[in-house]
Design a protein around this motif. Structure first.
Motif, PDB file in Angstrom:
ATOM      1  N   SER A 216       0.833  -1.195   0.000  1.00  0.00           N
ATOM      2  CA  SER A 216       0.000   0.000   0.000  1.00  0.00           C
ATOM      3  C   SER A 216       0.871   1.249   0.000  1.00  0.00           C
ATOM      4  O   SER A 216       1.911   1.298   0.681  1.00  0.00           O
ATOM      5  N   VAL A 217       0.448   2.266  -0.744  1.00  0.00           N
ATOM      6  CA  VAL A 217       1.210   3.515  -0.753  1.00  0.00           C
ATOM      7  C   VAL A 217       1.112   4.235   0.585  1.00  0.00           C
ATOM      8  O   VAL A 217       1.845   5.195   0.822  1.00  0.00           O
ATOM      9  N   PHE A 261       2.597  12.602   1.198  1.00  0.00           N
ATOM     10  CA  PHE A 261       3.077  11.602   0.247  1.00  0.00           C
ATOM     11  C   PHE A 261       2.237  11.625  -1.024  1.00  0.00           C
ATOM     12  O   PHE A 261       2.752  11.494  -2.127  1.00  0.00           O
ATOM     13  N   GLY A 262       0.921  11.796  -0.887  1.00  0.00           N
ATOM     14  CA  GLY A 262       0.030  11.807  -2.039  1.00  0.00           C
ATOM     15  C   GLY A 262      -0.367  10.404  -2.454  1.00  0.00           C
ATOM     16  O   GLY A 262      -0.015   9.412  -1.812  1.00  0.00           O
ATOM     17  N   ASN A 263      -1.120  10.306  -3.545  1.00  0.00           N
ATOM     18  CA  ASN A 263      -1.453   9.008  -4.120  1.00  0.00           C
ATOM     19  C   ASN A 263      -1.592   9.171  -5.628  1.00  0.00           C
ATOM     20  O   ASN A 263      -1.668  10.285  -6.146  1.00  0.00           O
ATOM     21  N   ARG A 268      -0.963  15.173  -9.256  1.00  0.00           N
ATOM     22  CA  ARG A 268      -0.504  16.558  -9.260  1.00  0.00           C
ATOM     23  C   ARG A 268      -0.585  17.131  -7.852  1.00  0.00           C
ATOM     24  O   ARG A 268      -1.562  16.917  -7.141  1.00  0.00           O
ATOM     25  N   GLY A 269       0.432  17.861  -7.453  1.00  0.00           N
ATOM     26  CA  GLY A 269       0.415  18.483  -6.140  1.00  0.00           C
ATOM     27  C   GLY A 269       1.815  18.595  -5.570  1.00  0.00           C
ATOM     28  O   GLY A 269       2.779  18.022  -6.096  1.00  0.00           O
ATOM     29  N   ARG A 275       6.718  14.104  -7.471  1.00  0.00           N
ATOM     30  CA  ARG A 275       8.171  14.114  -7.680  1.00  0.00           C
ATOM     31  C   ARG A 275       8.681  12.738  -8.110  1.00  0.00           C
ATOM     32  O   ARG A 275       9.652  12.637  -8.874  1.00  0.00           O
ATOM     33  N   ALA A 276       8.031  11.664  -7.641  1.00  0.00           N
ATOM     34  CA  ALA A 276       8.432  10.317  -8.052  1.00  0.00           C
ATOM     35  C   ALA A 276       8.194  10.104  -9.539  1.00  0.00           C
ATOM     36  O   ALA A 276       8.909   9.339 -10.191  1.00  0.00           O
TER      37      ALA A 276
END
Length: 327
Positions: A216-217, A261-263, A268-269, A275-276
């Protein structure tokens, strides 16, 4: 054990395209549906691509087949290893007639792409290359499952991008992995090259987690490993006074650990996920993408308001609702 899954997740953003069906649209018959595998995926001499370039008639069969062939040829170049020459040589390796030099588009959840180089980066440079960190995952075939084109300048499609393990000689070589689905609207210039596109990948985050073996992210160990690998890559690729982003890997890790971290369903954000994705593109275009992986996000990895996704005029230079419509 921390593992780098950056390539898996970044590669997923590679692909997108497909869907428009005005009331007057003519659906393409099943005989035009095409499923390609690694062995038969289109290359520069693909007869279907040549047919697409040479078909200039405005008959329904003519323009619809031409548009179908162009879209199919684009997806064929995302099938490994067909994208490798483009990753190595850039736009010069893209067959003529696929994209206009003035092409622009939006890919949700990844971002906006203005110009030829930005668009081919999205479609081809992010297509996954098999390697240990991503279970040797690659796109190995595709099938356009739905297609419609009601006029020469507009089309839509739905594509399934089938993925599998590419690890010759290993017991798991050829093992199927979860497929991707892509939906998009397209417009074409007078010569039949793609001029504008608006695309969407549904459930991208779930696809990435399954492809990565169920991780899981949201897992703290996964997030820490991703940040560490991202920062290592940034320090190796972003060199020189104009491209250096951090004083050290440790500074990068500490700063990104404080960001969301985002998903991958909202890539976008001002977050790690964005960045990954962009760190992958620093391989071929560090001048453009190194600022995107740095402290400020370089205008790409920044928080955008919800309403940004409706600002069609900024991307397509058309009034809202006028771009992907037969006229």
């Amino acid at each position: 054990m921390q593992q780098s899954w950056i390539r898996v997740f970044g590669a997923a953003c590679a692909l997108i395209s497909c869907l428009i069906s005005p009331a007057t649209a003519t659906s393409i018959s099943s005989k035009w549906s095409r499923s390609r595998t690694r062995a038969s995926a289109p290359r520069h001499s693909d007869p279907f691509l040549l047919h697409a370039r040479n078909t200039t008639t405005n008959s329904t069969a003519g323009f619809a087949q031409r548009n179908f062939n162009t879209i199919s040829s684009i997806y064929g170049l995302t099938v490994y290893p067909n994208q490798v020459p483009i990753i190595v040589n850039g736009g010069a390796a893209v067959p003529p007639g696929l994209f206009s030099q003035d092409v622009v588009g939006r890919v949700d959840p990844v971002g906006d792409f203005i110009g030829f180089e930005a668009s081919i980066e999205y479609f081809f440079a992010l297509a996954p290359i098999p390697q240990p960190s991503d279970r040797f995952a690659a796109i190995t075939s595709y099938k356009i499952t739905e297609f419609s084109s009601g006029c020469p300048g507009v089309a839509s499609s739905v594509v399934y991008l089938y993925c599998s393990v590419v690890n010759p000689g290993a017991p798991d070589d050829g093992t199927p992995l979860p497929p991707l689905k892509q939906v998009a609207f397209w417009t074409f210039d007078a010569s039949g090259a793609v001029l504008k596109y608006d695309a969407w990948i549904p459930r991208l985050n779930a696809w990435l987690e399954q492809t990565a073996g169920g991780v899981s992210v949201t897992d703290p160990q996964f997030q820490a490993g991703t940040i560490a690998a991202l920062c290592d890559a940034t320090q190796q690729r972003c060199l020189g006074p104009d491209n250096v982003q951090w004083n050290s890997t440790a500074q990068c890790v500490a700063a990104l650990a404080q960001k969301p971290f985002g998903n991958y369903d909202e890539a976008r954000g001002d977050n790690v996920v964005c960045r990954a994705i962009h760190v992958i593109l620093t391989v071929g275009n560090p001048d453009t993408h190194c600022p995107h992986v740095g402290p400020t996000g370089g205008g790409a990895c920044i928080d955008v308001p919800y309403g940004h996704v409706f600002e069609d005029e900024d991307v397509y230079s058309d009034p809202i609702g006028e771009t992907f419509v037969c006229k």
